[in-house]
Design a protein around this motif. Structure first.
Motif, PDB file in Angstrom:
ATOM      1  N   SER A 234      -1.114  23.135   9.704  1.00 47.40           N
ATOM      2  CA  SER A 234      -0.525  24.472   9.753  1.00 47.40           C
ATOM      3  C   SER A 234      -1.607  25.544   9.686  1.00 47.40           C
ATOM      4  N   CYS A 235      -1.340  26.684  10.336  1.00 49.50           N
ATOM      5  CA  CYS A 235      -2.247  27.831  10.190  1.00 49.50           C
ATOM      6  C   CYS A 235      -1.466  29.067   9.753  1.00 49.50           C
ATOM      7  N   ASN A 236      -0.374  28.831   9.019  1.00 50.83           N
ATOM      8  CA  ASN A 236       0.447  29.941   8.543  1.00 50.83           C
ATOM      9  C   ASN A 236      -0.300  30.865   7.585  1.00 50.83           C
ATOM     10  N   GLU A 237      -1.369  30.343   6.958  1.00 51.70           N
ATOM     11  CA  GLU A 237      -2.136  31.195   6.048  1.00 51.70           C
ATOM     12  C   GLU A 237      -2.994  32.200   6.813  1.00 51.70           C
ATOM     13  N   VAL A 238      -3.143  31.999   8.137  1.00 57.06           N
ATOM     14  CA  VAL A 238      -3.910  32.910   8.985  1.00 57.06           C
ATOM     15  C   VAL A 238      -2.984  33.756   9.847  1.00 57.06           C
ATOM     16  N   LEU A 239      -2.055  33.096  10.540  1.00 59.18           N
ATOM     17  CA  LEU A 239      -1.089  33.763  11.407  1.00 59.18           C
ATOM     18  C   LEU A 239       0.281  33.670  10.744  1.00 59.18           C
ATOM     19  N   ARG A 320       6.474  26.980  14.518  1.00 54.74           N
ATOM     20  CA  ARG A 320       5.683  26.169  13.597  1.00 54.74           C
ATOM     21  C   ARG A 320       4.222  26.363  13.977  1.00 54.74           C
ATOM     22  N   SER A 321       3.589  27.265  13.307  1.00 53.70           N
ATOM     23  CA  SER A 321       2.269  27.731  13.725  1.00 53.70           C
ATOM     24  C   SER A 321       1.177  26.750  13.296  1.00 53.70           C
ATOM     25  N   GLY A 322       0.487  26.166  14.277  1.00 53.51           N
ATOM     26  CA  GLY A 322      -0.580  25.218  13.987  1.00 53.51           C
ATOM     27  C   GLY A 322      -0.709  24.177  15.083  1.00 53.51           C
ATOM     28  N   HIS A 323      -1.403  23.086  14.779  1.00 56.46           N
ATOM     29  CA  HIS A 323      -1.659  22.067  15.793  1.00 56.46           C
ATOM     30  C   HIS A 323      -1.922  20.724  15.125  1.00 56.46           C
ATOM     31  N   LEU A 342       1.322  28.341  18.825  1.00 55.94           N
ATOM     32  CA  LEU A 342       0.934  29.578  18.152  1.00 55.94           C
ATOM     33  C   LEU A 342       1.770  30.702  18.722  1.00 55.94           C
ATOM     34  N   GLU A 343       1.917  31.773  17.964  1.00 54.07           N
ATOM     35  CA  GLU A 343       2.703  32.895  18.471  1.00 54.07           C
ATOM     36  C   GLU A 343       2.187  33.324  19.841  1.00 54.07           C
ATOM     37  N   PRO A 344       3.087  33.783  20.733  1.00 53.76           N
ATOM     38  CA  PRO A 344       2.711  34.026  22.143  1.00 53.76           C
ATOM     39  C   PRO A 344       2.017  35.361  22.384  1.00 53.76           C
ATOM     40  N   LEU A 345       1.182  35.804  21.462  1.00 53.71           N
ATOM     41  CA  LEU A 345       0.566  37.125  21.538  1.00 53.71           C
ATOM     42  C   LEU A 345      -0.313  37.286  22.771  1.00 53.71           C
ATOM     43  N   GLU A 346      -1.038  36.253  23.148  1.00 53.78           N
ATOM     44  CA  GLU A 346      -1.925  36.333  24.315  1.00 53.78           C
ATOM     45  C   GLU A 346      -1.611  35.231  25.332  1.00 53.78           C
TER      46      GLU A 346
END
Length: 512
Positions: A234-239, A320-323, A342-346
């Protein structure tokens, strides 16, 4: 030796069909010698279709597998995308925003224009170095009807209907590339004593045997998680954004302008995307459920859309943000949502599918004996790419000057910013990103030009050594003059975006 000849892709959608197309096109010459590509797809699982934005890489991918750009645009409700505009990300003021265009800054291979632009700041960084912001402001297309398929006057990607794109790719892969399509529900993943997957058992079509299995089963991750037991990182602590609310908004008038860029507008605890297709807009709110409730987020979404939102159904999509910690284990490789999200920001989701499919196709293991070597190389490259995307997405939040809500204040906390990005931000205080200074891998998802657009679009200042702006001053003045001239030519010569799409549907583009 266990020759690798039978590729089984489990799952359809954008990930499955793009992967099938790239592999089948690359290995067409082997098809008559026993090489097969089979895609197993459940008839009962709907396509998530989160992303409708792409990167310019898709042009080469589609051209490489033999797709007609005209057919693609017509059948996928496609439109051109020339970048993204980020509104209210820096200060939160209603009229504040900047562009991340898809064209490189003028003369980028020869010199960085940042030092020279900083001395004057007569206009925005984007307008000083590329025509694309003004093209987007004017609602113009990146080419004309006379421009050949996949060629451009201004660099572009696409906006598309994800569901229609999957259907389009299915037809092309099966009819043109020899992909075998099996509509069946997987009931069991069978492994041998070594741990390799030997087959997938299906309810409707029996056993599907293969040598290499590609997991495109989305969030279910039937093979990479279910059979291979690969953990999720998870990368929820970043995004922080972990939920999306999506809605399809009809045009008030069939001739309404179509934006040729993604519009990303910051909100109190996330942001709203706005994507123009020929028949509708795709609009959605990506937000952090730790900072705002779903009901509040929906109210912000409907307020953004206005009266046109009345009566429209909003679809809720968990993020579910991460890989995966590993993407290729034994003879299973995960692509698409099974690998991570990851969120579809870019619009990075489809780019990662393309790059993954290309690497699998180009480095296809000749036999089982060398597969683990290729898998390690694949994992190293893919892990690097995911890390750099996370860095780049976080940059948009880490540069904000907004402190009006807890969401924006939390994004500024140093412990939420990856160490590599913190180091680069310290470096960029004194040295602008350029070429291979910090970006030394082939096929970087976001080149240093992208970092320049975001940094200086959000008001970053680099303290340069005395006299640095005078170095290569004549070249910089010439490059900026060339940019102004190119801008005027394109502004006069490019058609309105909707007009070009209408003409393509009626007349078609010139094939390459």
């Amino acid at each position: 030796m266990g020759q690798v000849e039978h590729i089984v892709i489990v799952g359809g959608g954008t990930a499955g069909w793009l992967t099938a197309g790239v592999i089948a096109a690359r290995h067409q010459a082997r098809m008559s010698h026993g090489f097969t590509v089979t895609l197993v797809e459940s008839p009962n699982v709907p396509i998530i279709g989160v992303g409708e934005g792409t990167w310019p890489t898709l042009r080469n991918t589609l051209r490489g597998i033999g797709v007609s750009e005209t057919d693609f645009l017509r059948e996928c409700d496609g439109a051109f995308k020339q970048g993204a505009r980020f509104n209210r990300w820096t200060t939160g003021e209603p009229d504040e925003g900047y562009y991340h265009p898809l064209m490189l800054p003028q003369g980028f291979a020869r010199l960085s224009l940042v030092p020279h632009w900083q001395t004057e700041r007569a206009t925005t960084f984007c307008d000083a170095v590329t025509p694309q912001g003004r093209i987007c402001d004017a609602g113009l297309a990146p080419k004309t009807i006379a421009t050949p398929e996949f060629e451009s006057l201004a660099n572009y990607a696409y906006h598309l209907d994800a569901g229609k794109f999957s259907q389009f790719m299915q037809r092309h892969c099966c009819e043109k590339l020899g992909v075998r399509h099996v509509l069946a529900d997987v009931t069991e993943v069978v492994t041998d004593e070594s741990g390799d997957v030997t087959m997938v058992r299906t309810q409707q079509a029996g056993d599907i045997v293969g040598d290499l299995f590609v997991d495109c089963t989305g969030f279910k991750a039937l093979l990479i998680e279910g059979a291979m037991d690969v953990p999720f990182r998870s990368c929820n602590e970043v995004l922080f954004c972990d939920t999306a609310l999506a809605v399809q908004v009809p045009y008030a008038d069939p001739d309404d302008p179509i934006a040729s860029h993604t519009i990303s507008t910051a909100q109190s605890a996330g942001w709203i995307w706005d994507i123009g297709l020929p028949t509708r807009r795709g609009v959605g709110h990506v937000f952090s459920s730790s900072h705002i409730s779903a009901d509040e987020a929906e109210r912000e979404l409907r307020a953004y859309i206005g009266p046109a939102a009345d009566g429209l159904t909003v679809r809720k999509i968990p993020i579910r943000s991460g890989h995966r910690e590993t993407f290729w284990k034994r003879n299973v490789v995960a692509v698409g949502l099974a690998a991570g999200f990851l969120e579809p920001l870019e619009a990075s989701a489809i780019v990662l599918i393309e790059l993954s499919a290309k690497m699998i196709a180009e480095q296809m293991p000749p036999n089982r004996a060398v597969m683990d070597v290729i898998a390690r190389r694949y994992d190293e490259t893919t892990l690097y790419r995911w890390g750099r995307i996370i860095d780049f997405l976080k940059l948009h939040y880490a540069l904000t000057k907004r402190t009006d809500t807890e969401f924006w204040r939390d994004n500024l906390r140093p412990e939420t910013i990856p160490d590599r990005l913190l180091g680069l931000m310290e470096l960029w205080k004194y040295q602008p990103p350029w070429l291979h200074d910090e970006f030394d891998r082939a096929e970087e998802v976001f080149p240093s030009a992208s970092y320049q657009y975001v940094l200086y679009g959000m008001g970053w200042h680099t303290d340069l050594p005395p006299g640095e702006a005078q170095r290569e001053r004549d070249q910089a003045i010439r490059a900026m003059r060339e940019n102004r001239q190119q801008t005027e030519r394109l502004m006069q010569g490019l058609p309105r975006h909707r007009d070009l799409l209408d003409r393509i549907r009626e007349h078609a583009m010139m094939p390459v």
